[in-house]
Write a protein that holds these residues in place. Structure first.
Motif, PDB file in Angstrom:
ATOM      1  N   THR A   1     -32.678   5.473 -17.300  1.00  0.00           N
ATOM      2  CA  THR A   1     -32.438   6.357 -18.447  1.00  0.00           C
ATOM      3  C   THR A   1     -31.213   5.902 -19.230  1.00  0.00           C
ATOM      4  O   THR A   1     -31.223   5.889 -20.472  1.00  0.00           O
ATOM      5  CB  THR A   1     -32.253   7.806 -17.968  1.00  0.00           C
TER       6      THR A   1
ATOM      7  N   ARG B   1     -32.191   2.882 -21.165  1.00  0.00           N
ATOM      8  CA  ARG B   1     -32.943   3.278 -22.363  1.00  0.00           C
ATOM      9  C   ARG B   1     -32.009   3.715 -23.476  1.00  0.00           C
ATOM     10  O   ARG B   1     -32.204   3.363 -24.650  1.00  0.00           O
ATOM     11  CB  ARG B   1     -33.902   4.412 -21.989  1.00  0.00           C
ATOM     12  N   ASP B   2     -30.982   4.485 -23.136  1.00  0.00           N
ATOM     13  CA  ASP B   2     -30.040   4.968 -24.152  1.00  0.00           C
ATOM     14  C   ASP B   2     -29.308   3.812 -24.826  1.00  0.00           C
ATOM     15  O   ASP B   2     -29.076   3.832 -26.046  1.00  0.00           O
ATOM     16  CB  ASP B   2     -29.030   5.933 -23.515  1.00  0.00           C
TER      17      ASP B   2
ATOM     18  N   VAL C   1     -30.422   0.680 -25.082  1.00  0.00           N
ATOM     19  CA  VAL C   1     -31.400  -0.033 -25.923  1.00  0.00           C
ATOM     20  C   VAL C   1     -31.633   0.735 -27.223  1.00  0.00           C
ATOM     21  O   VAL C   1     -31.696   0.146 -28.305  1.00  0.00           O
ATOM     22  CB  VAL C   1     -32.727  -0.231 -25.163  1.00  0.00           C
ATOM     23  N   ALA C   2     -31.759   2.064 -27.112  1.00  0.00           N
ATOM     24  CA  ALA C   2     -31.989   2.883 -28.310  1.00  0.00           C
ATOM     25  C   ALA C   2     -30.814   2.803 -29.270  1.00  0.00           C
ATOM     26  O   ALA C   2     -30.994   2.853 -30.494  1.00  0.00           O
ATOM     27  CB  ALA C   2     -32.239   4.337 -27.898  1.00  0.00           C
TER      28      ALA C   2
ATOM     29  N   ARG D   1     -37.842  -5.059 -28.831  1.00  0.00           N
ATOM     30  CA  ARG D   1     -36.986  -3.877 -28.637  1.00  0.00           C
ATOM     31  C   ARG D   1     -37.799  -2.600 -28.812  1.00  0.00           C
ATOM     32  O   ARG D   1     -37.676  -1.647 -28.029  1.00  0.00           O
ATOM     33  CB  ARG D   1     -35.828  -3.908 -29.625  1.00  0.00           C
ATOM     34  N   VAL D   2     -38.644  -2.555 -29.857  1.00  0.00           N
ATOM     35  CA  VAL D   2     -39.475  -1.373 -30.103  1.00  0.00           C
ATOM     36  C   VAL D   2     -40.448  -1.161 -28.946  1.00  0.00           C
ATOM     37  O   VAL D   2     -40.600  -0.044 -28.426  1.00  0.00           O
ATOM     38  CB  VAL D   2     -40.238  -1.511 -31.436  1.00  0.00           C
TER      39      VAL D   2
ATOM     40  N   LEU E   1     -38.589   0.035 -25.759  1.00  0.00           N
ATOM     41  CA  LEU E   1     -38.247   1.459 -25.829  1.00  0.00           C
ATOM     42  C   LEU E   1     -39.464   2.333 -25.557  1.00  0.00           C
ATOM     43  O   LEU E   1     -39.386   3.332 -24.824  1.00  0.00           O
ATOM     44  CB  LEU E   1     -37.672   1.790 -27.208  1.00  0.00           C
ATOM     45  N   ARG E   2     -40.588   1.958 -26.152  1.00  0.00           N
ATOM     46  CA  ARG E   2     -41.797   2.761 -25.952  1.00  0.00           C
ATOM     47  C   ARG E   2     -42.239   2.762 -24.497  1.00  0.00           C
ATOM     48  O   ARG E   2     -42.618   3.796 -23.951  1.00  0.00           O
ATOM     49  CB  ARG E   2     -42.918   2.231 -26.846  1.00  0.00           C
TER      50      ARG E   2
ATOM     51  N   LEU F   1     -40.390   2.271 -21.855  1.00  0.00           N
ATOM     52  CA  LEU F   1     -39.432   3.050 -21.078  1.00  0.00           C
ATOM     53  C   LEU F   1     -39.673   4.546 -21.242  1.00  0.00           C
ATOM     54  O   LEU F   1     -39.658   5.304 -20.266  1.00  0.00           O
ATOM     55  CB  LEU F   1     -38.003   2.700 -21.505  1.00  0.00           C
ATOM     56  N   GLU F   2     -39.914   4.970 -22.481  1.00  0.00           N
ATOM     57  CA  GLU F   2     -40.066   6.394 -22.762  1.00  0.00           C
ATOM     58  C   GLU F   2     -41.466   6.903 -22.428  1.00  0.00           C
ATOM     59  O   GLU F   2     -41.631   8.055 -22.010  1.00  0.00           O
ATOM     60  CB  GLU F   2     -39.742   6.662 -24.232  1.00  0.00           C
TER      61      GLU F   2
ATOM     62  N   GLN G   1     -49.264   0.471 -27.506  1.00  0.00           N
ATOM     63  CA  GLN G   1     -48.344   1.466 -26.951  1.00  0.00           C
ATOM     64  C   GLN G   1     -48.991   2.212 -25.786  1.00  0.00           C
ATOM     65  O   GLN G   1     -48.356   2.443 -24.749  1.00  0.00           O
ATOM     66  CB  GLN G   1     -47.928   2.457 -28.042  1.00  0.00           C
TER      67      GLN G   1
END
Length: 570
Positions: A16, A19-20, A22-23, A41-42, A45-46, A48-49, A170
């Motif tokens: 987590t 992720r923060d 990277v975001a 990167r996009v 993030l996807r 991970l989330e 995705q």
């Protein structure tokens, strides 16, 4: 990867936090060398989330099998046939499935009605009432699907609509299991194999459905597909061939779908088998963070280096502009032209300066007479205006030259041309800069007059100031600020030099030599401060354009440290 809850909690916290980071990262410059990393990167993030964090948070949640494939592969028909009823609308007009359909057993509803997975997609239920929305996921319950497993019908991976292609990828990244659907005619296409290679590289669990296979080529196509899977590291992936048959209504005959249905049912019923699939894909996703994060780290450093190169150009050029202004204020340049002409009109011709040695009091009286209108009909404001114009033009010329030089240099550097294409106004001083310079120089002249007033102090000094006038003394102080005459020649040397000497002598007679030097230093420092502020404002335009604040110097290091914590917790 252990199933210990404390270890999972530690890993979840580390992921987590990663992720923060990277975001919060950014790659604002359009560099060819970092284009792939921006897309990565996009996607990172996807995943991970949409998958890694939700799965770590709920390791016991139902297994999610995403059904993906090329246009016309028959994904929706396959889903409907597994469930023996229409839940995903097939069609001959492409694209068909644009809004994903997630089917789950009624007992598993709690796992999917919230935003545990795919938090960016809104949930809708019931039959579709209008066109599919790519920003939603439609939830459908089915008792035909055993508890512990959900199916997600995704858009085409090669859809003609780019949003559908992106959504399909995705969704596949959010899957515990890829149920990949292809056909006898398209199983060797490039796009599916690009995704299958990614699945292999990341350890994702995959099963293949070879749909619509003419019976006469089944013995040839299936072995070839199995060989291709083996070559890509997917030799253990099960393959379920489905022959080309006449549909019963809109469904594949149950006998032709029975093997696939049985495999899914057995997988759903076997908790240990489900856990094996989940942990295989989750471990693969976690392992893939290393390479993907490293790519982002390298891209961050590349972008930071480019930003620093562009920024260094700005810093160097505007330092030279500052030096040019300093030189122009010290070499007598400001005492040429209009200023000299106005000064001569104000105090008389060159013969006047010969009388400097006669006595300062007489000089002071002469200037006082001029101020009171007894001499030439020229006010000190005329000299003041000429001086203000000269200072303003000096600052404006150097600022404009600096902007031109930065733009010219940037065009030869990575990303420079791209930034200038978006901000062509950077090639010249900013609009309104001239007016701002005029205002600032007028402000400085007012500060010089305030300095004259505050330095008066004693009654005797005040009387001497009054004899010449605050405006006249202020003008002398401004002229004395620009005392050096390097660069002048001929008559200009005498006139400008005399100007400086005359100003100095009168000021010393009024305030004393130490006070005059202190006042001149304060006046010069104030003007330099104003100049620094003006140039800094011009330089900031370039900093804003390259997004300097969007690429923190420690971004790459923060990404590396966050990844190290994930690796330590795995």
């Amino acid at each position: 990867m252990t199933s210990d809850r404390a270890t999972n909690g530690e890993l979840l916290a580390a992921v987590t936090a990663f992720r923060d980071v990277v975001a919060a990262s950014s790659l604002p410059l359009d560099l060819p060398s970092t284009a792939r990393a921006k897309d990565n990167r996009v996607a990172l993030l996807r995943q991970l989330e949409d998958y890694v964090i939700p799965r770590l948070s709920s390791i016991d949640a139902p297994l999610l099998a995403v059904i993906g494939g090329s246009t016309g592969a028959g994904k929706s028909t396959l889903v409907n046939s597994i469930l023996r009823r229409e839940v995903s609308k097939p069609g001959v007009i492409r694209p068909t499935t644009t809004s994903p359909v997630l089917i789950h057993h009624p007992q598993d509803a709690r796992w999917f009605t919230d935003k545990r997975i795919l938090p960016g997609l809104a949930r809708v239920t019931g039959e579709p009432s209008g066109p599919d929305e790519s920003s939603t996921v439609r939830l459908v319950t089915s008792a035909e699907l055993p508890p512990g497993m959900a199916l997600l019908d995704a858009p085409d991976i090669d859809s003609v609509v780019s949003a559908n292609r992106g959504l399909a990828r995705q969704l596949l990244a959010a899957a515990d299991l890829w149920l990949f659907v292809t056909t006898a005619a398209r199983y060797a296409d490039a796009v599916p194999w690009e995704l299958l290679r990614q699945a292999s590289d990341r350890g994702t669990a995959v099963a293949i459905v070879l749909d619509r296979v003419p019976p006469e080529v089944m013995g040839e196509v299936r072995p070839h597909l199995v060989e291709m899977l083996r070559e890509q590291g997917l030799g253990t992936a099960p393959v379920f061939p489905i022959p080309e048959v006449v549909l019963e209504g809109s469904l594949i005959p149950e006998s032709d779908i029975a093997r696939l249905r049985g495999w899914l049912t057995d997988l759903a019923a076997d908790a240990a088998a489900r856990e094996t699939v989940v942990r295989q894909t989750l471990s693969g996703a976690l392992a893939s963070l290393d390479e993907r994060a490293e790519e982002l780290v390298v891209a961050s450093r590349t972008q930071q280096r480019v930003v620093e190169e562009l920024s260094q150009v700005v810093d160097q050029v505007y330092r030279r502009a500052r030096t040019g202004i300093d030189e122009g204020m010290s070499d007598g340049r400001l005492l040429r032209g209009e200023v000299l002409g106005r000064w001569q009109d104000y105090v008389g011709t060159g013969e006047f300066f010969k009388k400097v040695e006669v006595g300062v009091s007489r000089l002071r009286d002469r200037i006082g007479d001029a101020l009171r209108g007894a001499g030439k009909p020229v006010s000190p404001e005329a000299v003041d205006d000429a001086l203000q114009t000269g200072v303003a033009q000096l600052i404006e010329a150097n600022a404009d030259t600096a902007a031109i030089e930065v733009a010219r240099t940037w065009r030869g550097l990575p990303a420079g041309e791209e930034v200038l294409a978006v901000h062509p106004e950077l090639a010249r001083a900013s609009a309104g800069f001239s007016g701002e310079v005029d205002r600032v120089v007028r402000t400085w002249q007012g500060e010089v007059l305030d300095l004259v007033r505050t330095e008066g102090g004693s009654r005797r000094t005040n009387a001497r100031v009054a004899a010449v006038g605050v405006n006249g003394v202020g003008l002398l102080l401004m002229l004395f600020t620009f005392t050096h005459t390097a660069g002048l020649s001929g008559a200009e040397v005498g006139i400008a030099g005399g100007t400086a000497v005359a100003a100095q002598r009168v000021l010393e007679a009024i305030f004393g030599d130490q006070a005059v030097r202190s006042m001149a230093a304060k006046a010069r420092a104030a003007l330099e401060q104003h100049t620094d502020h003006l140039l800094a404002g011009e330089a900031k335009r370039f900093a804003r354009a390259i997004g300097r604040v969007d690429v923190p110097a420690d971004q790459a290091d923060r990404l590396s440290r966050a990844l190290d914590r994930v690796q330590a917790a795995r």
